[in-house]
Design a protein around this motif. Structure first.
Motif, short mmCIF file in Angstrom:
data_model
loop_
_atom_site.label_atom_id
_atom_site.label_comp_id
_atom_site.label_asym_id
_atom_site.label_seq_id
_atom_site.Cartn_x
_atom_site.Cartn_y
_atom_site.Cartn_z
N SER A 229 0.82 -1.22 0.00
CA SER A 229 0.00 0.00 0.00
C SER A 229 0.85 1.26 0.00
O SER A 229 0.33 2.37 -0.17
N THR A 230 2.17 1.13 0.21
CA THR A 230 3.04 2.31 0.17
C THR A 230 3.61 2.54 -1.23
O THR A 230 4.38 3.45 -1.44
N THR B 36 2.27 2.14 -5.41
CA THR B 36 1.46 2.91 -6.37
C THR B 36 0.12 3.26 -5.74
O THR B 36 -0.61 2.37 -5.26
N VAL B 37 -0.21 4.54 -5.76
CA VAL B 37 -1.43 5.02 -5.08
C VAL B 37 -2.25 5.87 -6.03
O VAL B 37 -1.72 6.74 -6.73
N HIS B 38 -3.56 5.61 -6.07
CA HIS B 38 -4.52 6.48 -6.77
C HIS B 38 -5.09 7.46 -5.75
O HIS B 38 -5.45 7.07 -4.63
N THR B 39 -5.19 8.70 -6.12
CA THR B 39 -5.75 9.72 -5.24
C THR B 39 -7.15 10.09 -5.70
O THR B 39 -7.33 10.58 -6.83
N ASP C 39 -6.69 8.01 -0.49
CA ASP C 39 -5.68 7.30 -1.28
C ASP C 39 -6.05 5.83 -1.37
O ASP C 39 -6.32 5.18 -0.35
N ALA D 203 -4.57 2.29 -2.85
CA ALA D 203 -3.31 1.72 -3.33
C ALA D 203 -3.54 0.48 -4.18
O ALA D 203 -4.53 -0.24 -4.03
N GLY E 284 -3.08 10.86 -9.22
CA GLY E 284 -1.96 10.01 -8.85
C GLY E 284 -1.07 9.73 -10.05
O GLY E 284 -1.36 10.17 -11.17
#
Length: 739
Positions: free
Chosen positions: A421-422, A424-427, A478, A480, A522
């Motif tokens: 989860s740290t 690639t993250v979509h915001t 966020d 992930a 992101g």
């Protein structure tokens, strides 16, 4: 008495009043540079740089005015085997104690174990302004190093945006320092080889640097109309050195040639102004048009680059036409001093009786004797080289493309592996309608749980962290994904978020429109949106550049055929460059040679930027060479003889200018980041191909094959004067012509 061209009148005035011309140039450069620094630079804002839905998400987040402090992660893992949890807990306690003692630290989280129990994570929140956190992160890294020394049985390492940024700045800073340190000496050394004299080599470098200084000042003034970006100054330096040296070379070599033929100094300056000076003006207009095409991209980054490039090109043209004749007037014969003995004998200007270069006559022989076969073979070779461009894929460089030579990046890889989860993250950013904050938070919670149950997304380590702005008008979540940012799975997760999950959750909140009020951003979103943006705008930019360049070339040479062939040859050169970049960087075979890790794609902004830069710079050579050929035709030579005369007469200066640019651009291919490597390779390869195969093989064979048809134009475009009929040519007078 016939009125002389403006370039001639300006050059003559400068040559007759050299001190005034030099003083005016110095004042002009100083006023531009100092005035620009006093005015300051207006930087592009988030809204200026917003592209697509990801851009809208960035704007929403920015409008929320969140207090986003800088954070770092301390990862504790075993050197080998399984993690000793007791030893890890003791190390985590030491990390917490050491960090809390630092004034740069605001808070430290409780240790968070990974799902498989193989790692322990301590999150550190920094105090103070996040903008300056990178300058202060060294104290945190020192504390982490101290804990590592106290626990040699474990791996205790720190990573995060600030430590990675500091490491990359150090790496890139050294890269650019090396590039800047090498570019000037390399340019000067090549010019010494080209001229065989130190002063003659120094004049183009001096004019190019002064043009760059003036353009930098003017660009800061222009930023009050078109906001500037971080890359503008670098591009001004890159383009300014290229065209500044080119234009000075064209002018200086022609003036020296005319003096070698016995012309008086002022006469030589006038002829250089009327011929090479005219070519410089046309070339400057062509480069300006190419760069102006970037305005149609609808992107503030490209608009800023266009402003900087246009300014430095125009300043370089002005300098070549004004202060260069003045310098030549004051230096006189000293321009050829001090001489480098061996190089001077090889490169000294040749008089009319000495004939043309045997080397270039030999190179031209196939194009002049068998133009059809030579043209077919060379064009097919270039098309084959361009063919890989059909498989081009566009993408942004991500974390996975940064050099893994720094401890911070090595720690990042282990962190992402242990805590997906740290990575690639979509915001998901939402503008909350009035009175709908609770409904929005509930919808975002539902979205987070739905995503966590989907294999395309990372499981939740804890309750979803929904950030709400102080005024309650913006909410951010966020989401992930455990996949790399450029993977198909990551892109599929973005599509599912945008098209299914967000509309079915947040999109049902009254007053929220999915994709507008609720936007997904992101890295993955920005990557997809920008690639689509470039694909959409590239045909528009290309069409604009091609049409206006056609009109300029047709008007300049009074020939439709010359205009069409100019565009065709430059397209061949650009296409071959695209193909080479794809061949090298979308595969893995060249990784060891150039020192990069393939991203299996071309950097998103490169095709558009590369096209306009290459189209503009290629026109430098084309205008200069065709001008020499046209000049010979007007003197009465047949097209075949004029081609031989024009190319052999201009080959030296074109080759010298090309070698300078190839050498400077090649330095960029040695930088650490893949985007700079692609830019350097693309520019160097295209210029090399353009100055060799295009100008020495394709152009002469095509013009020889077309003959008098080269100069065809509709009646309304023709000049009143008719070029004289071809005069008889004494055998041997034109080396390679007609033989």
């Amino acid at each position: 008495m016939e009125k002389r061209p403006v370039t001639v009148r300006v050059a003559r005035w400068s040559a007759e009043h050299p001190w005034r011309a030099i003083a005016l140039w110095v004042v002009f450069v100083a006023v531009c540079f100092i005035g620009g620094n006093m005015a300051g630079t207006v930087e592009a804002s988030n809204s200026d740089q917003a592209i697509g839905e990801s851009g809208r998400a960035d704007v929403i987040v920015h409008d929320g005015k969140f207090d986003n402090p800088a954070t770092e992660s301390v990862l504790i893992t075993p050197l080998t085997g399984a993690l000793d949890r007791g030893a890890a807990d003791r190390a985590a306690a030491d990390v917490t104690t050491a960090m809390k003692a630092l004034p740069e630290v605001a808070s430290v989280s409780d240790p968070l174990p990974s799902h498989d129990g193989g790692a322990l994570l301590v999150r550190v929140t920094m105090s103070g302004d996040p903008e300056t956190a990178q300058d202060r992160v060294g104290k945190l890294r020192d504390a982490t190093a101290g804990v590592q020394r106290a626990h040699p049985e474990l791996r205790v390492e720190e990573t995060g945006g600030e430590s990675i940024g500091q490491a990359m700045d150090d790496t890139l800073g050294k890269d650019f320092q090396r590039a800047e340190f090498l570019s000037l000496p390399v340019t000067f050394a090549i010019l010494i080889v080209a001229f065989g004299a130190l002063i003659a080599a120094g004049v183009p470098v001096l004019l190019a640097l002064s043009s760059v200084a003036a353009a930098l000042g003017l660009s800061t003034l222009a930023s009050h109309l078109v906001p500037s970006t971080d890359t503008t100054a670098s591009v001004i330096l890159l383009i300014g050195m290229a065209v500044g040296v080119d234009y000075s070379l064209f002018y200086l070599r022609r003036e020296r040639e005319e003096r070698a033929k016995g012309r008086q100094h002022l006469d030589a300056v006038e002829i250089a102004a009327e011929t090479s000076g005219h070519a410089v003006v046309v070339s400057g207009v062509a480069v300006t048009i190419a760069m102006a095409g970037l305005f149609l991209a609808g992107d503030v980054v490209f608009s800023s680059l266009a402003v900087g490039s246009i300014l430095v090109v125009l300043v370089s043209v002005i300098g070549s036409l004004t202060v260069l004749p003045a310098l030549l007037s004051k230096l006189g014969r000293w321009i050829d001093r001090p001489r480098v003995p061996l190089l001077w004998r090889l490169t000294r200007p040749r008089g009319a009786a000495e004939g043309q270069s045997r080397f270039w006559s030999f190179i031209l022989r196939p194009a002049l004797r068998r133009p059809a076969a030579t043209l077919a073979v060379s064009v097919l070779a270039l098309l084959a080289l361009a063919a890989p461009a059909l498989t081009m894929r566009l993408s942004f460089p991500g974390m996975e493309d940064l050099p893994r030579t720094t401890p911070a990046m090595q720690a990042y890889d282990r962190l992402v592996k242990a805590y997906p989860s740290t990575g690639t993250v979509h915001t998901v950013a939402v503008r909350v309608p009035a009175g709908q904050l609770d409904a929005t938070k509930a919808a975002l919670t539902e979205l987070a749980k739905t995503a966590a149950a989907d294999p395309l997304f990372a499981p939740l380590d804890e309750a979803p962290d929904i950030e709400v702005s102080a005024d309650g008008k913006v909410a951010v979540l966020d989401v992930a994904t455990p996949f790399a940012g450029r993977s198909e799975e990551a892109k599929e997760s973005l599509t599912r978020l945008r098209e299914v999950m967000v509309p079915q959750t947040v999109g049902k909140v009254p007053g929220v429109v999915a994709g507008h009020d609720a936007a997904v951003g992101g890295f993955v979103g920005a990557d997809v949106d920008y690639a689509g943006h470039v694909k959409e705008k590239l045909p528009l930019v290309m069409g604009f550049v091609l049409v206006l360049t056609f009109l300029v070339m047709a008007f300049t040479f009074r020939s439709v055929i010359v205009a069409v062939t100019s565009i065709g040859l430059n397209m061949l050169s650009a296409g071959a460059s695209y193909g080479l970049v794809v061949l090298i960087f979308q595969g893995t075979w060249a990784e060891g040679i150039l020192g990069f890790k393939s991203m299996d794609a071309v950097v998103s902004w490169l095709p558009l930027f590369l096209f306009v830069v290459l189209f503009g710079l290629s026109m430098d050579y084309h205008v200069f060479v065709v001008s020499r050929i046209r000049e010979a035709v007007r003197q009465g030579m047949s097209t075949r003889d004029a081609v031989a005369h024009g190319i052999t007469g201009s080959a030296g200066v074109v080759t010298s200018a090309a070698i300078v640019m190839v050498a400077v651009f090649s330095i960029f291919a040695t930088l650490s980041t893949v985007d700079m490597k692609q830019l350097g390779v693309g520019l160097a390869a295209a210029i090399l191909l353009d100055a060799t195969i295009i100008r020495a093989v394709v152009l002469p064979s095509l013009m020889t094959l077309l003959g008098n048809a080269n100069w065809w134009a509709p009646r309304f475009m023709r000049r009143r004067e008719v070029p004289p009929a071809p005069a008889p040519v004494v055998e041997g007078e034109l080396v390679g012509a007609g033989r």
